[in-house]
Design an enzyme around this catalytic site. Structure first.
Site, short mmCIF file in Angstrom:
data_model
loop_
_atom_site.label_atom_id
_atom_site.label_comp_id
_atom_site.label_asym_id
_atom_site.label_seq_id
_atom_site.Cartn_x
_atom_site.Cartn_y
_atom_site.Cartn_z
N GLU A 134 33.93 70.59 15.59
CA GLU A 134 33.63 69.46 16.49
C GLU A 134 34.34 68.15 16.13
O GLU A 134 33.73 67.09 16.07
CB GLU A 134 32.11 69.23 16.54
CG GLU A 134 31.35 70.49 16.98
CD GLU A 134 29.83 70.30 17.02
OE1 GLU A 134 29.34 69.25 16.62
OE2 GLU A 134 29.15 71.24 17.47
N ASN A 184 36.45 75.18 15.50
CA ASN A 184 35.30 75.53 16.35
C ASN A 184 34.80 74.29 17.09
O ASN A 184 34.69 73.22 16.50
CB ASN A 184 34.19 76.07 15.43
CG ASN A 184 33.02 76.69 16.16
OD1 ASN A 184 33.21 77.58 16.99
ND2 ASN A 184 31.82 76.24 15.85
N HIS A 199 27.57 76.97 24.34
CA HIS A 199 26.18 76.56 24.57
C HIS A 199 26.06 76.22 26.05
O HIS A 199 26.44 75.14 26.48
CB HIS A 199 25.82 75.35 23.71
CG HIS A 199 25.78 75.66 22.25
ND1 HIS A 199 24.86 76.54 21.70
CD2 HIS A 199 26.56 75.25 21.22
CE1 HIS A 199 25.06 76.64 20.40
NE2 HIS A 199 26.09 75.87 20.08
N GLU A 228 28.78 80.68 19.49
CA GLU A 228 27.41 80.18 19.48
C GLU A 228 26.73 80.33 20.85
O GLU A 228 26.06 79.43 21.34
CB GLU A 228 27.39 78.70 19.04
CG GLU A 228 28.09 78.47 17.71
CD GLU A 228 28.00 77.05 17.16
OE1 GLU A 228 27.21 76.24 17.71
OE2 GLU A 228 28.72 76.75 16.21
N ASP A 266 24.51 80.69 23.88
CA ASP A 266 23.14 80.67 24.38
C ASP A 266 23.17 80.07 25.78
O ASP A 266 24.14 79.41 26.15
CB ASP A 266 22.13 79.96 23.44
CG ASP A 266 22.55 78.59 22.96
OD1 ASP A 266 23.29 77.90 23.69
OD2 ASP A 266 22.13 78.19 21.86
C1 XIL Z 1 22.35 73.63 14.82
C2 XIL Z 1 21.27 74.53 14.25
O1 XIL Z 1 21.03 75.58 15.14
C3 XIL Z 1 19.99 73.75 14.01
O2 XIL Z 1 19.03 74.56 13.36
C4 XIL Z 1 20.30 72.52 13.16
O3 XIL Z 1 19.13 71.74 13.02
C5 XIL Z 1 21.40 71.69 13.80
O4 XIL Z 1 22.55 72.51 14.01
N1 XIL Z 1 26.92 73.33 17.05
C6 XIL Z 1 27.08 73.88 15.80
C7 XIL Z 1 25.91 74.37 15.07
O5 XIL Z 1 28.23 74.06 15.36
O6 XIL Z 1 26.05 74.24 13.68
C8 XIL Z 1 24.64 73.71 15.51
O7 XIL Z 1 23.55 74.35 14.88
C9 XIL Z 1 24.51 73.78 17.02
C10 XIL Z 1 25.67 73.06 17.68
#
Ligand code: XIL
Length: 358
Positions: free
Chosen positions: A163, A211, A247, A279, A281
């Site tokens: 990020e 990422n 996401h 990631e 969802d």
């Molecule tokens: C999130 C986790 O799921 C949480 O448990 C934590 O509190 C914060 O981070 N992008 C990412 C992940 O790269 O590391 C993040 O994970 C979600 C967004």
């Protein structure tokens, strides 16, 4: 007589066969095929199917059972982040990561590392330390080296930088870039490059990823990442792949929007980069059957995208059960994002993925 009865039986069977279908009438119905799993179905496409995981949930037998049977990879959701793994200047804590690694090893699963350079989950000792850029560079170099060496030969891939861009494609202001940064403030992606060079030197065999989120489609942010990737490939900076977080939110995302995503993946693949969906969802504002159904279509479409793109080697969800999802804690009034419900029951989303793999 016996011969006659036999022939009459055959004739009757033939009759039933013609009118009602042979298998159904002549043979006993076949027992239902045992249901496949995501990991078995994904294997046929050479796709690694992953999930974020946390060691604390391994105490739950259902969590363990689903994790091991459905997934061929796990990624520590938090336990390798800077603040957790390096809680004091001279102290590293690999306990959570090690527990997950040994679980993975005993269930024939891969482990993907997350993450070495990120602006969040940075420890207090670091953010309040007032380092000079030169000092901070040494802190980061040593961190990357120590963590990667601990897992060398065990974790096959790492999100080296996470990020680093803003939505408009500019560099995000962070402790690593310009607050104070590791010496390349104002230098664009130069600090990212430095992190990748340290990572390659620390574990030459690990696949190294950049990422980010909201980069699935062609937009200002994915354009900036593409420009960086192209530049890195041209100059031999050790970048092996791009992680697309995925996401998604049912209010804004739908399968029709994925045409731009397929095109986006194609351009990164054409640079010779590996693509990982890291990631996944799909958050919902209600758990109604209609929403779960639309969610399943999106899971299905994303899975199909990965299947259709040869460079897409990993399809990973950000957790698998709604019981332990980050979504409610981060997005007010949103939930229901993952393929299993809070009781570990398979949701339509699960079958959406499975169907796309079969
Ligand atoms: C999130 C986790 O799921 C949480 O448990 C934590 O509190 C914060 O981070 N992008 C990412 C992940 O790269 O590391 C993040 O994970 C979600 C967004």
């Amino acid at each position: 007589m016996r011969g006659f009865r036999f022939n009459a039986q055959i004739l009757a069977s033939l009759f039933l066969c013609i009118f009602f279908g042979c298998r159904a009438r002549v043979n006993a119905p076949a027992p239902p095929a045992p249901e496949s799993t995501l990991r078995v179905a994904a294997e046929a496409h050479r796709i690694t199917i992953g999930t974020a995981a946390h060691s604390r949930y391994l105490r739950e037998p259902e969590y363990e059972a689903v994790l091991a049977s459905e997934f061929s990879q796990l990624e520590p959701e938090n336990e390798l982040k800077f603040a957790v793994v390096h809680p004091a200047p001279d102290r590293y804590d690999f306990s959570g990561g090690d527990v997950l690694l040994s679980f993975a090893e005993s269930h024939d699963m891969l482990v993907r590392g997350h993450t070495l350079v990120w602006h969040r989950q940075v420890p207090q000792w670091l953010s309040s330390a007032h380092h000079t850029p030169a000092q901070l560079a040494m802190v980061l170099r040593d961190h990357i080296k120590r963590v990667m060496l601990h897992y060398a030969g065990k974790l096959y891939a790492w999100d080296v930088v996470n990020e680093a861009f803003n939505d408009d494609g500019s560099m995000r202001t962070t402790v690593w870039y310009d607050q104070p940064g590791i010496g390349y403030a104002g230098g664009g992606t130069r600090y990212v490059e430095q992190a990748f060079r340290w990572a390659r030197a620390s574990d030459p065999k690990a696949h190294l990823f950049y990422n980010d989120y909201d980069t699935e489609q062609i937009n200002a942010k994915s354009d900036a990442i593409y420009a960086m990737a192209k530049d890195f490939k041209a100059r031999g900076v050790p970048l092996d792949g791009i992680g697309f977080q995925f996401h998604l939110d049912l209010r804004f995302d739908n399968p029709n929007k994925l045409a731009s995503t397929a095109e986006n993946m194609r351009r990164f693949a054409a640079l010779g980069l590996e693509i990982n969906i890291t990631e996944l969802d799909v958050r919902l504002s209600d758990g109604s059957p209609a929403s779960l159904h639309s969610q399943a279509s999106l899971y299905h479409a994303v899975t199909k995208l990965c299947v259709a793109q040869p460079a897409c080697k990993v399809l990973q969800a950000w957790g698998f059960t709604d019981k332990h999802s980050w979504i409610p804690g981060f997005f007010p009034n949103m939930d229901w994002g993952l393929p299993f419900d809070k009781d570990y029951k398979k949701k339509p989303a699960y079958y959406g993925m499975l169907g796309a793999l079969q």
